[in-house]
Design a protein around this motif. Structure first.
Motif, PDB file in Angstrom:
ATOM      1  N   TYR A 170       0.837  -1.203   0.000  1.00  0.00           N
ATOM      2  CA  TYR A 170       0.000   0.000   0.000  1.00  0.00           C
ATOM      3  C   TYR A 170       0.872   1.254   0.000  1.00  0.00           C
ATOM      4  O   TYR A 170       0.600   2.217  -0.742  1.00  0.00           O
ATOM      5  CB  TYR A 170      -0.916  -0.013   1.224  1.00  0.00           C
ATOM      6  N   TYR A 171       1.915   1.250   0.800  1.00  0.00           N
ATOM      7  CA  TYR A 171       2.844   2.376   0.831  1.00  0.00           C
ATOM      8  C   TYR A 171       3.469   2.603  -0.545  1.00  0.00           C
ATOM      9  O   TYR A 171       3.551   3.738  -1.031  1.00  0.00           O
ATOM     10  CB  TYR A 171       3.931   2.130   1.882  1.00  0.00           C
ATOM     11  N   GLN A 172       3.906   1.524  -1.198  1.00  0.00           N
ATOM     12  CA  GLN A 172       4.491   1.636  -2.529  1.00  0.00           C
ATOM     13  C   GLN A 172       3.468   2.147  -3.542  1.00  0.00           C
ATOM     14  O   GLN A 172       3.799   2.929  -4.444  1.00  0.00           O
ATOM     15  CB  GLN A 172       5.063   0.284  -2.977  1.00  0.00           C
ATOM     16  N   TYR A 173       2.218   1.727  -3.372  1.00  0.00           N
ATOM     17  CA  TYR A 173       1.145   2.205  -4.253  1.00  0.00           C
ATOM     18  C   TYR A 173       0.984   3.721  -4.099  1.00  0.00           C
ATOM     19  O   TYR A 173       0.881   4.455  -5.100  1.00  0.00           O
ATOM     20  CB  TYR A 173      -0.158   1.493  -3.895  1.00  0.00           C
ATOM     21  N   LEU A 174       0.964   4.195  -2.861  1.00  0.00           N
ATOM     22  CA  LEU A 174       0.808   5.627  -2.619  1.00  0.00           C
ATOM     23  C   LEU A 174       1.955   6.430  -3.232  1.00  0.00           C
ATOM     24  O   LEU A 174       1.757   7.520  -3.764  1.00  0.00           O
ATOM     25  CB  LEU A 174       0.738   5.903  -1.113  1.00  0.00           C
ATOM     26  N   ARG A 175       3.151   5.882  -3.156  1.00  0.00           N
ATOM     27  CA  ARG A 175       4.328   6.612  -3.636  1.00  0.00           C
ATOM     28  C   ARG A 175       4.509   6.548  -5.151  1.00  0.00           C
ATOM     29  O   ARG A 175       4.910   7.529  -5.770  1.00  0.00           O
ATOM     30  CB  ARG A 175       5.599   6.050  -2.979  1.00  0.00           C
ATOM     31  N   LEU A 176       4.217   5.391  -5.751  1.00  0.00           N
ATOM     32  CA  LEU A 176       4.655   5.152  -7.119  1.00  0.00           C
ATOM     33  C   LEU A 176       3.539   4.974  -8.143  1.00  0.00           C
ATOM     34  O   LEU A 176       3.773   5.156  -9.340  1.00  0.00           O
ATOM     35  CB  LEU A 176       5.553   3.899  -7.147  1.00  0.00           C
ATOM     36  N   ASN A 177       2.355   4.601  -7.693  1.00  0.00           N
ATOM     37  CA  ASN A 177       1.281   4.332  -8.643  1.00  0.00           C
ATOM     38  C   ASN A 177       0.681   5.630  -9.173  1.00  0.00           C
ATOM     39  O   ASN A 177       0.628   6.641  -8.468  1.00  0.00           O
ATOM     40  CB  ASN A 177       0.196   3.480  -7.977  1.00  0.00           C
ATOM     41  N   ARG A 178       0.212   5.588 -10.395  1.00  0.00           N
ATOM     42  CA  ARG A 178      -0.408   6.762 -11.008  1.00  0.00           C
ATOM     43  C   ARG A 178      -1.621   7.228 -10.200  1.00  0.00           C
ATOM     44  O   ARG A 178      -1.944   8.417 -10.176  1.00  0.00           O
ATOM     45  CB  ARG A 178      -0.825   6.427 -12.440  1.00  0.00           C
ATOM     46  N   GLY A 179      -2.298   6.309  -9.544  1.00  0.00           N
ATOM     47  CA  GLY A 179      -3.457   6.676  -8.730  1.00  0.00           C
ATOM     48  C   GLY A 179      -3.111   6.967  -7.283  1.00  0.00           C
ATOM     49  O   GLY A 179      -4.001   7.105  -6.441  1.00  0.00           O
ATOM     50  N   GLY A 180      -1.828   7.096  -6.969  1.00  0.00           N
ATOM     51  CA  GLY A 180      -1.405   7.292  -5.591  1.00  0.00           C
ATOM     52  C   GLY A 180      -1.930   8.559  -4.958  1.00  0.00           C
ATOM     53  O   GLY A 180      -2.302   8.578  -3.779  1.00  0.00           O
TER      54      GLY A 180
END
Length: 292
Positions: free
Chosen positions: A58-68
């Protein structure tokens, strides 16, 4: 639906600190170590929604994902406190009604404009309470009146715009006010259109000075029980943004446990009958932090 505790992924202290720091950098909110369990409990549903196996993902999603960025708003919706009700800390609203509004009616008699900003309005009760007191005063009939509400939470802003409330929101509301300014329907108490037309809502991060400029210049800012959630550096930035939005001679109202001690020397302390408020001097420059 909240995920049962037995089925939740575990949030380690290391990942908790990463999430906490990310949220702090974005919104200036400060969380202590004892908030770990609240993070785990409240954010577990986001892991389920996104199909993520753990909090590090989840942390990586927030930092790196386009939808973060959008997901960060979802996280903040779940983590921020939304407890409020109509006419909360009524002594301060009485001070606004009985002492500040008459001063502003006299000062703005030529422009016939009044603007009040609730910075951290949650689900809108404070904004509508202020608008009701403006109407009740009878001082601004025929004026251009704007009561603006902003909040970090987009869900709270959506609820405020809807303007429909349950009985718990009325614990401090006089019966005659409820009868006059609310329409009772099967789905709840709807704020009357005479109040609603004065009020405007938007999602806003108080650290964002560029976005804050859309509020315009205002006569009064209410920022009550909001500063307590910020770290010292963020608190100073928020106060600077509020100061910039106030017109010279405008007023800042804080919560009963909040003050500008060690935050700003730019405001004048103003003693009212029931409250202490802050006033932006009539001749002003930009705000300078204490000691500069």
């Amino acid at each position: 639906m909240t995920t049962p505790a037995s089925q939740r992924p575990r949030l380690t202290s290391e990942v908790f600190r990463l999430l906490r720091d990310l949220i702090n950098a974005h919104a200036g909110l400060e969380y202590q170590d004892d908030a770990l369990y609240a993070f785990e409990r409240r954010l577990s549903e986001r892991l389920a929604t996104l199909g993520l196996p753990g909090f590090n993902d989840y942390y990586q999603y927030l930092r790196l994902n386009r939808g973060g960025s959008a997901e960060l708003d979802e996280a903040l919706d779940l983590l921020t406190t939304k407890e409020t009700y109509f006419f909360r800390q009524e002594y301060q609203l009485r001070a606004l009604r009985d002492e500040l509004l008459p001063k502003l009616a006299q000062r703005n008699a030529r422009s016939r404009r009044l603007a009040i900003w609730s910075a951290g309005c949650s689900t809108g009760e404070e904004v509508y309470s202020v608008a009701i007191f403006v109407l009740e005063s009878g001082l601004f009939d025929g004026w251009e009146v704007r009561v603006i509400g902003s909040d970090l939470s987009k869900r709270s802003v959506a609820a405020a715009r809807r303007g429909v409330y349950r009985p718990s929101a009325f614990r401090s509301t006089p019966p005659e006010i409820r009868r006059t300014y609310f329409d009772e329907r099967t789905d709840g108490s709807h704020i009357a259109e005479s109040v609603k037309r004065l009020c405007h809502f938007g999602q806003l991060n108080l650290l964002d000075s560029t976005r804050a400029s859309i509020v315009g210049r205002v006569d009064v800012v209410l920022c009550r029980n909001v500063l307590i959630y910020f770290d010292p550096r963020a608190r100073a930035r928020v106060i600077e943004n509020l100061y910039d939005r106030l017109l010279p001679g405008g007023y800042l109202l804080l919560g009963h446990s909040e003050s500008l001690w060690n935050v700003s020397t730019a405001f004048e302390l103003c003693h009212l009958a029931e409250d202490l408020v802050y006033r932006k001097p009539m001749a002003t420059g930009r705000l300078d932090p204490p000691g500069e």
